[in-house]
Scaffold this active site. Structure first.
Site, mmCIF file in Angstrom:
data_model
loop_
_atom_site.group_PDB
_atom_site.id
_atom_site.type_symbol
_atom_site.label_atom_id
_atom_site.label_comp_id
_atom_site.label_asym_id
_atom_site.label_seq_id
_atom_site.Cartn_x
_atom_site.Cartn_y
_atom_site.Cartn_z
ATOM 1 N N LYS A 132 8.224 -9.583 0.033
ATOM 2 C CA LYS A 132 7.989 -10.090 -1.323
ATOM 3 C C LYS A 132 8.446 -11.546 -1.328
ATOM 4 C CE LYS A 132 7.169 -9.412 -5.845
ATOM 5 N NZ LYS A 132 5.956 -8.813 -6.437
ATOM 6 N N ALA A 185 2.900 -12.072 -6.401
ATOM 7 C CA ALA A 185 3.469 -12.012 -7.751
ATOM 8 C C ALA A 185 2.331 -12.296 -8.726
ATOM 9 C CB ALA A 185 4.579 -13.037 -7.915
ATOM 10 N N SER A 223 -3.825 2.137 -11.172
ATOM 11 C CA SER A 223 -3.334 3.202 -12.044
ATOM 12 C C SER A 223 -4.532 3.897 -12.681
ATOM 13 C CB SER A 223 -2.402 2.625 -13.122
ATOM 14 O OG SER A 223 -1.924 3.639 -13.985
ATOM 15 N N GLY A 235 -0.375 -2.323 -11.148
ATOM 16 C CA GLY A 235 -0.014 -1.273 -10.202
ATOM 17 C C GLY A 235 0.122 -1.742 -8.775
ATOM 18 N N LYS A 236 0.313 -3.035 -8.608
ATOM 19 C CA LYS A 236 0.384 -3.630 -7.266
ATOM 20 C C LYS A 236 1.556 -3.075 -6.445
ATOM 21 C CE LYS A 236 1.445 -8.042 -7.174
ATOM 22 N NZ LYS A 236 1.415 -7.945 -8.647
#
Length: 240
Positions: free
Chosen positions: A37, A111, A171, A14-15
């Site tokens: 990112k 990532a 989450s 859930g990042k």
């Protein structure tokens, strides 16, 4: 803080939703927000990536993706297979510092986990955070197994001189099992830092207005939300 590094205890925790929630709340406060990112993997050139998901949910934020690799692998392996240059920590830190000059908040989304390799030299998101002297927010799962993964992430981060700001459950299930309910009190112990949120399961599928409300309910006042860990835990005890 002007730069915050967001890492997960692994993939699929859930990042990206948490990153979007942080961005949405900051925007609601009138802050200029950028999301970086450094490496996106497993996405074709014409497909939407994590950055696109953040902008869909959070709205008008500056979004920058440094490198994209088609294979769903660790960035260093994906870079090697694709022939595309890897992302080094200096490049990632430099991009974040540049964004920080014109934004109030820069969110750097990793990532996978903290020690996923970016290049053949073994550079990781931990090196990026260290280069930036930026605090680290750990996104963890709710259920069984999360305590070990969270403790490992926090221990490595601390050993490398990083400041673990807190942990967020990426989450939170609509029907939490016993392990998830117990983990609410145990996760801060594993992380050595406070529980700063629990984002509702499925929040990433909401429209932007509903997502903002989910972000407000799911994140701490530190980030502009209403989440209170003690009240949250008491509510779970009442239900059990």
């Amino acid at each position: 803080m002007s730069v915050l590094v967001v890492t997960g205890t692994g993939t699929g925790v859930g990042k990206t939703a948490v990153t979007a929630a942080l961005a949405a709340l900051a925007r609601a406060e009138g802050r200029r927000v950028a999301v970086l990112k450094p490496a996106q993997t497993g996405v074709a050139p014409d497909e939407p990536g994590d950055i696109d998901e953040v902008t869909r949910l959070a709205g008008d934020v500056t979004a920058r993706e440094l490198r994209r690799y088609p294979d769903p692998l660790a960035p260093d392996v994906a870079a090697r297979r694709s022939g595309i240059a890897p992302v080094g920590p200096a490049e990632a830190a430099g991009a974040a510092s540049e964004l920080a000059e014109t934004h109030d908040l820069v969110l750097v989304e990793g990532a996978g986990g903290l020690l996923v390799r970016f290049d053949a030299d073994g550079a990781t998101l931990a090196d990026v955070a260290w280069s930036l002297s930026a605090p680290l927010l750990v996104v963890a799962e709710a259920g069984l197994g999360t305590l070990n993964a969270t403790a490992l992430t926090a221990e490595v981060a601390t050993a490398r001189g990083l400041n673990v700001l807190g942990v967020v459950i990426g989450s939170w299930p609509a029907r939490p099992d016993l392990a998830a309910r117990c983990n609410v009190s145990d996760l801060p112990v594993a992380a050595g830092s406070p529980l700063l949120g629990a984002l509702a399961e499925g929040a990433g599928a909401l429209d932007p207005d509903a997502f903002l409300e989910a972000a407000r309910a799911g994140l701490s006042p530190w980030f502009g939300g209403d989440f209170d860990a003690e009240r949250f835990e008491k509510g779970l005890n009442t239900q059990s």
